[in-house]
Design a protein around this motif. Structure first.
Motif, short mmCIF file in Angstrom:
data_model
loop_
_atom_site.label_atom_id
_atom_site.label_comp_id
_atom_site.label_asym_id
_atom_site.label_seq_id
_atom_site.Cartn_x
_atom_site.Cartn_y
_atom_site.Cartn_z
N SER A 45 0.84 -1.20 0.00
CA SER A 45 0.00 0.00 0.00
C SER A 45 0.87 1.24 0.00
O SER A 45 2.01 1.22 0.48
CB SER A 45 -0.90 0.01 1.24
N GLY A 46 0.34 2.33 -0.55
CA GLY A 46 1.02 3.62 -0.51
C GLY A 46 1.62 4.03 -1.83
O GLY A 46 1.41 5.15 -2.30
N ASN A 64 0.80 3.23 -4.76
CA ASN A 64 -0.20 3.42 -5.81
C ASN A 64 -0.73 4.84 -5.89
O ASN A 64 -1.24 5.27 -6.93
CB ASN A 64 -1.37 2.45 -5.58
N ILE A 65 -0.61 5.61 -4.79
CA ILE A 65 -1.07 7.00 -4.83
C ILE A 65 -0.25 7.79 -5.83
O ILE A 65 -0.71 8.81 -6.38
CB ILE A 65 -0.99 7.62 -3.42
N SER A 124 -1.96 8.68 -9.02
CA SER A 124 -2.83 9.86 -9.07
C SER A 124 -2.01 11.15 -9.22
O SER A 124 -2.59 12.22 -9.45
CB SER A 124 -3.67 9.94 -7.79
N LYS A 125 -0.70 11.04 -9.08
CA LYS A 125 0.18 12.20 -9.25
C LYS A 125 0.85 12.23 -10.62
O LYS A 125 1.06 13.30 -11.18
CB LYS A 125 1.27 12.19 -8.16
N PHE A 173 6.46 8.60 -3.97
CA PHE A 173 5.74 7.33 -3.99
C PHE A 173 6.56 6.24 -4.66
O PHE A 173 6.42 5.06 -4.32
CB PHE A 173 4.39 7.53 -4.68
N GLN A 227 -5.59 3.68 -8.10
CA GLN A 227 -4.77 4.85 -7.79
C GLN A 227 -5.05 5.46 -6.42
O GLN A 227 -4.17 6.07 -5.81
CB GLN A 227 -4.93 5.92 -8.87
N GLU A 228 -6.26 5.30 -5.89
CA GLU A 228 -6.60 5.86 -4.58
C GLU A 228 -6.89 4.78 -3.54
O GLU A 228 -7.31 5.09 -2.43
CB GLU A 228 -7.82 6.78 -4.70
N GLY A 280 -6.76 2.03 -0.66
CA GLY A 280 -5.96 1.80 0.53
C GLY A 280 -5.32 0.43 0.53
O GLY A 280 -4.31 0.20 1.20
N ALA A 313 -0.86 9.07 6.84
CA ALA A 313 -0.29 9.58 5.60
C ALA A 313 0.58 10.81 5.87
O ALA A 313 1.67 10.95 5.31
CB ALA A 313 -1.40 9.92 4.62
N ASN A 357 4.68 11.18 5.25
CA ASN A 357 5.25 12.24 4.43
C ASN A 357 6.35 12.99 5.19
O ASN A 357 7.36 13.39 4.60
CB ASN A 357 4.16 13.22 3.98
#
Length: 488
Positions: free
Chosen positions: A54-55, A57-58, A61-62, A231, A288-289, A291, A378, A382
């Motif tokens: 997980s993580g 994949n965000i 979206s970028k 990411f 993409q979003e 969890g 999250a 970061n």
């Protein structure tokens, strides 16, 4: 301490360092020879393996599939170059200080503290974040009838810190077993997901036509590649912590480079398999979003399958492995900084079983408080990434400086490519540092604020109370004495 340094007459300590008696270091010793190359390799993979579940994949979206793919390739190159540099540095100075010790030798006390603090930010914040993710997994799986995360956070810190207090050998063996389960699950996932692979799903994210250089492969344009850097790091974040186990390793001069290289090879393989299997099975837009992107990739919006259930439980194992190993890394970095006087000295006291018990308990209490008080995993991750990128740049710079300043220093292992390799890591680390501001400005500025407080403490207090006999300080003092003799 590096080979060849223990038999020499200790050199004069810097004026800012205080001499201490033997009793001081006797109360601050770790259990040597507890980990061979296999346990060290397992530790390197354990730091990272939760990021495959997980993580990462965000980043889709970028930057879209193409943007995240390029970002992962560049960040993989950064970590590979950094690992090669660290393999050389850890063979020169195999102590619990890890990156802080390398920077202390190359960049002085300020460089050592800046590096050690950045590493500490990463390894205190990341376990807190992962405990929140473990709580989410436990709740979503309906385990133990829990509906609130904080009991899980408390159980994680209490149980796993307890294992670390039991002993390092036992802790690393536990970590290896859980990591092996998580890695096996990723391989089984990839086999299942590739049976549904469709290339058309890779670039199915809608294109932002206003973005410069936008295309189906780069739906958010060229800037999306840069925004996806943090990411892309998730496939490798933490592997640089292996040198923190140097004082507890068997033959660290040989085992450390071997473990770092094998760990990195395994992580590259897992990154490629996970990335392509997940996006190809269900499409980039679908995960993409998410969890739990691996579960979504297997079942989509349909009912759970036996394989998706297995992967869901395995994701929990991956989180546990990373949580457990990151606690270890944070305690050793705190131990080394405290033993040398950069942080309050009582934090480096060790128990009869040679565990830095306060270095485990106090960060654990801080991590639990952050997890229970904020619930924002999250944001904490970061902040951890911000600290990590600073430490990467400084560790790569340390390699460059030592190669230039001390070319005759005994190097049992030499980095392929020399300073070219560490220079690549340095430039990419700075690029990743800037990218953190593109992703989460609040996290970046929070990390800067923590940094500022730590630096004020060092500037006004601890830099005047360093411990001359700490391995990292003694090593640096020896270099200063040798340089003085050469000048004469």
């Amino acid at each position: 301490m590096a080979e060849g340094t223990t038999s020499r007459t200790p050199s004069p300590a810097p004026s800012s360092a205080e001499p201490v008696g033997d009793a001081y270091l006797n109360r601050r010793t770790l259990r040597r020879g507890s980990a061979g190359w296999l346990l060290l390799t397992g530790l390197g993979v354990a730091y990272v393996v939760s990021g495959d579940f997980s993580g990462w994949n965000i980043g889709l979206s970028k930057g879209g599939f193409g943007g995240l793919a390029v970002a992962t390739l560049l960040m993989g190159a950064m970590y590979a170059c950094l690992v090669f540099a660290l393999a050389e540095l850890s063979a020169i100075l195999p102590t619990a200080g890890g990156g802080y010790g390398f920077a202390r030798r190359a960049l002085g006390t300020w460089g050592g503290f800046l590096t050690g603090t950045a590493i500490l930010i990463e390894y205190i914040l990341a376990p807190a974040a992962i405990s929140i993710f473990i709580g989410d997994y436990v709740e979503s799986l309906g385990l133990f009838g829990l509906e609130s995360g904080w009991p899980v956070y408390l159980a994680c810190f209490a149980i796993f810190i307890g294992i670390h207090l039991w002993g390092v050998g036992e802790a690393l063996r536990f970590s290896l077993i859980v990591t092996a389960i998580a890695v096996a699950a990723l391989l089984i996932f990839a086999l299942g997901a590739f049976t549904e692979f469709q290339a058309g799903g890779l670039d199915d994210i809608p294109v932002d036509k206003d973005a410069f250089g936008a295309s189906s492969w780069l739906p958010f344009g060229l800037l999306g590649i840069w925004a996806a850097f943090p990411f892309g790091m998730w496939f490798f974040l933490g592997v640089e912590g292996v040198p923190l186990a140097a004082e507890e390793a068997k033959d660290p001069v040989r085992s450390m480079p071997r473990a770092l290289a094998i760990s990195m090879g395994i992580l590259v393989l897992l990154a490629v398999l996970t990335f392509f299997a997940s996006t190809g099975a269900r499409g980039s837009a679908a995960i993409q979003e998410a969890g739990n992107p691996l579960v979504v990739a297997l079942q989509g919006d349909g009912d759970p399958t036996p394989l998706s259930r297995f992967v869901n439980y395995a994701g929990l194992a991956g989180l546990v492995a990373s949580f457990f190993s990151l606690i270890y890394a944070g305690s050793r970095q705190l131990f080394a900084l405290s033993r040398a006087g950069y942080l309050p000295r009582f934090l480096s006291l060790t128990s009869r079983r040679k565990s830095p018990y306060l270095g485990l308990l106090i960060p654990g209490a801080i991590g639990f408080a952050l997890a229970a008080g904020t619930g924002n995993g999250a944001r904490m991750l970061n902040i951890a990434v911000f600290g990590a990128t600073i430490s990467y740049a400084l560790m790569a710079l340390s390699h460059i400086v030592l190669r230039r300043r001390e070319p005759e220093l005994p190097r049992p292992y030499r980095t392929p490519g020399g300073v070219v390799t560490s220079s690549v890591a340095f430039v990419l680390a700075l690029s990743a540092l800037v990218a953190t501001f593109l992703v989460d400005k609040d996290a970046a500025f929070t990390a800067l604020a923590v940094y500022a407080v730590a630096l004020a403490y060092f500037a006004f207090y601890s830099r005047h109370r360093l411990v001359a006999q700490a391995p990292e300080e003694e090593f640096a003092a020896l270099a200063a004495a040798e340089a003085e003799l050469e000048r004469k």
